[in-house]
Design an enzyme around this catalytic site. Structure first.
Site, PDB file in Angstrom:
ATOM      1  N   CYS A 109      20.722 -18.420 -19.030  1.00  0.00           N
ATOM      2  CA  CYS A 109      21.293 -17.079 -18.870  1.00  0.00           C
ATOM      3  C   CYS A 109      21.219 -16.753 -17.384  1.00  0.00           C
ATOM      4  CB  CYS A 109      20.536 -16.050 -19.700  1.00  0.00           C
ATOM      5  SG  CYS A 109      21.165 -14.365 -19.507  1.00  0.00           S
ATOM      6  N   GLY A 110      22.358 -16.779 -16.708  1.00  0.00           N
ATOM      7  CA  GLY A 110      22.367 -16.606 -15.257  1.00  0.00           C
ATOM      8  C   GLY A 110      21.907 -15.231 -14.810  1.00  0.00           C
ATOM      9  N   ASN A 111      22.490 -14.175 -15.377  1.00  0.00           N
ATOM     10  CA  ASN A 111      22.071 -12.834 -14.998  1.00  0.00           C
ATOM     11  C   ASN A 111      20.650 -12.545 -15.460  1.00  0.00           C
ATOM     12  OD1 ASN A 111      24.314 -11.831 -13.568  1.00  0.00           O
ATOM     13  ND2 ASN A 111      25.415 -11.418 -15.476  1.00  0.00           N
ATOM     14  N   ASN A 146      24.627 -23.900 -20.754  1.00  0.00           N
ATOM     15  CA  ASN A 146      25.211 -23.512 -22.031  1.00  0.00           C
ATOM     16  C   ASN A 146      26.718 -23.758 -21.949  1.00  0.00           C
ATOM     17  OD1 ASN A 146      25.791 -21.437 -20.251  1.00  0.00           O
ATOM     18  ND2 ASN A 146      24.725 -19.863 -21.382  1.00  0.00           N
ATOM     19  N   GLU A 184      30.880 -13.631 -25.530  1.00  0.00           N
ATOM     20  CA  GLU A 184      29.685 -14.457 -25.436  1.00  0.00           C
ATOM     21  C   GLU A 184      29.210 -14.861 -26.827  1.00  0.00           C
ATOM     22  OE1 GLU A 184      25.507 -14.451 -22.923  1.00  0.00           O
ATOM     23  OE2 GLU A 184      26.772 -12.674 -22.955  1.00  0.00           O
ATOM     24  N   ASN A 235      25.215  -6.756 -17.716  1.00  0.00           N
ATOM     25  CA  ASN A 235      24.677  -7.678 -18.729  1.00  0.00           C
ATOM     26  C   ASN A 235      23.287  -7.173 -19.130  1.00  0.00           C
ATOM     27  OD1 ASN A 235      24.672 -11.352 -18.684  1.00  0.00           O
ATOM     28  ND2 ASN A 235      24.538  -9.942 -20.374  1.00  0.00           N
ATOM     29  N   CYS A 272      28.564 -11.817 -17.761  1.00  0.00           N
ATOM     30  CA  CYS A 272      27.847 -13.034 -18.137  1.00  0.00           C
ATOM     31  C   CYS A 272      27.797 -13.918 -16.906  1.00  0.00           C
ATOM     32  CB  CYS A 272      28.537 -13.751 -19.285  1.00  0.00           C
ATOM     33  SG  CYS A 272      27.776 -15.332 -19.742  1.00  0.00           S
ATOM     34  N   ASN A 316      30.901 -20.074 -25.296  1.00  0.00           N
ATOM     35  CA  ASN A 316      31.187 -18.811 -24.625  1.00  0.00           C
ATOM     36  C   ASN A 316      32.629 -18.872 -24.129  1.00  0.00           C
ATOM     37  OD1 ASN A 316      28.313 -17.598 -24.389  1.00  0.00           O
ATOM     38  ND2 ASN A 316      28.073 -19.672 -23.618  1.00  0.00           N
ATOM     39  N   GLN A 325      20.686 -10.134 -24.399  1.00  0.00           N
ATOM     40  CA  GLN A 325      19.675 -11.184 -24.490  1.00  0.00           C
ATOM     41  C   GLN A 325      18.271 -10.595 -24.446  1.00  0.00           C
ATOM     42  OE1 GLN A 325      22.369 -11.876 -22.263  1.00  0.00           O
ATOM     43  NE2 GLN A 325      23.263 -13.294 -23.744  1.00  0.00           N
TER      44      GLN A 325
END
Length: 276
Positions: free
Chosen positions: A70-72, A155, A206, A11, A215, A188, A43
Site C-alpha cells: 500500500c503506497g500511500n 500488488n 481498488e 486514501n 491509491c 486493482n 486500509q
C-alpha cells in the site's frame, strides 16, 4: 484499542501500533470489516516489531483480505516513524519488501517503492500476454474498454487509458475488471486520462475496497504503464479524486519514487469485541 485515523491524498487509513507487545496481532477478516463499517477506511495498517526495518507494516483491505503493499499507507506509516525518530529516512518492512520513506516537506513524504514487475507471471495473469498492451477487453453499461497495461507494484494493477475519465462509469466497470478470471488474485483497476506528458488524471477501483479517492500503488502503476506506451515522461503528477501525487520512475536504478501529502486526523477508539 487506540488507533490513528490518517489519509494520504484522500486514501483513508486506520493505523494501530502494537510494537513491543508480546506476540503478533491476530485480526480476523470479520473484525476488519466491522471496523471498516464503523470508521470508513480503505486500509487497516498495523505497525509491528521488525528485524529488518524500523517497523513491519501489515495491511488489510476494507473487505478483510490481507495484502502485500500500500503506497500511500507506507507514506502514512513512514510519517509516524519519521516524527517519532526525528530521522530523515526510515525503513518500513512489508510483505512486499523493504520500503524507505523520507521527509519531503511539511506533511509531505516520499517513498522509494522499488522496481515495478512487468512479466505476465508477476502480475499475475492467467495466461501469457504482453503486459504493455494486454489483448483483453471488457464491456459494461454499453461501453467497451480494451488493451490496458499491467504492472505489479507489490500488488496487481491494470491501467486503462481513456479520452474522458470524468464521465466514465468506474462503479460499473471496476468490479467487472477486478473479478475477471484473467486476474487470478483479482486486480486493482485504474482509469486514466493523459492531459499531457507530465499530468495524468486518475480514478481507481481498488480490489477489496471499491472506488477510492487515491491509491499510491495505482498512481505508480499508471505512470509506468503510460511511459511504456510512450504517453508520458518518466516523471508526472497524478491527479486522483482526493489529491495529487508526484511519481518518478528513475532510469538509473529502475526504482519508483512517490511523493505526496499525509494528514493525521487524530486518535480514535476501536472496539476489540470482535477481534481475536
Amino acid at each position: 484499542m487506540i488507533a490513528r485515523k490518517m489519509n494520504g491524498a484522500g486514501n483513508r487509513f486506520i493505523l494501530i501500533d502494537v510494537r513491543g507487545q508480546a506476540g503478533l496481532l491476530e485480526i480476523g477478516a470479520e473484525t476488519v470489516r466491522h471496523w471498516a463499517r464503523q470508521h470508513a477506511f480503505d486500509q487497516l495498517l498495523a505497525l509491528e516489531d521488525s528485524d529488518t526495518g524500523d517497523a513491519f507494516m501489515r495491511i488489510w483491505n476494507a473487505d478483510g483480505d490481507e495484502v502485500g503493499a500500500c503506497g500511500n499507507g507506507t507514506r502514512a506509516a513512514g510519517w509516524v516513524l519519521l516524527q517519532e525518530s526525528g530521522a530523515e529516512t526510515v525503513a518500513v518492512a512489508t510483505a512486499g519488501g523493504l520500503l524507505f520513506a523520507s521527509k519531503a516537506g511539511q506533511m509531505q513524504v516520499s517513498v522509494d517503492m522499488g522496481e515495478p514487475r512487468l512479466d505476465w507471471q508477476d502480475i499475475p495473469l492467467l495466461r501469457e500476454m504482453d503486459t504493455r498492451e494486454m489483448d483483453v477487453s471488457f464491456e459494461a453499461a454499453g461501453l467497451v474498454i480494451d488493451r490496458p497495461g499491467a504492472v505489479n507494484m507489490g500488488n496487481p494493477h491494470v491501467v486503462f487509458f481513456l479520452r474522458d475519465v470524468e464521465t466514465f462509469p468506474v462503479d460499473r466497470l471496476g468490479p467487472e475488471v477486478e473479478l475477471d478470471p484473467v486476474f487470478p488474485e483479482k486486480v486493482n483497476a485504474s482509469f486514466a486520462q493523459i492531459y499531457d506528458r507530465r499530468h495524468i488524471r486518475l480514478r481507481v477501483w481498488e480490489r477489496g475496497v471499491g472506488i477510492t479517492l487515491a491509491c499510491g500503488t495505482a498512481a505508480c502503476a499508471t505512470l509506468v504503464a503510460a511511459h511504456r506506451r510512450g504517453l508520458a515522461d518518466r516523471q508526472a503528477s497524478i491527479m486522483a479524486d482526493g489529491g495529487e501525487l508526484h511519481i518518478e520512475w528513475r532510469e538509473h536504478d529502475n526504482h519508483i519514487i512517490m511523493t505526496g501529502p499525509v494528514e493525521d486526523e487524530g486518535e480514535i477508539h476501536l472496539s476489540t469485541g470482535t477481534a481475536r
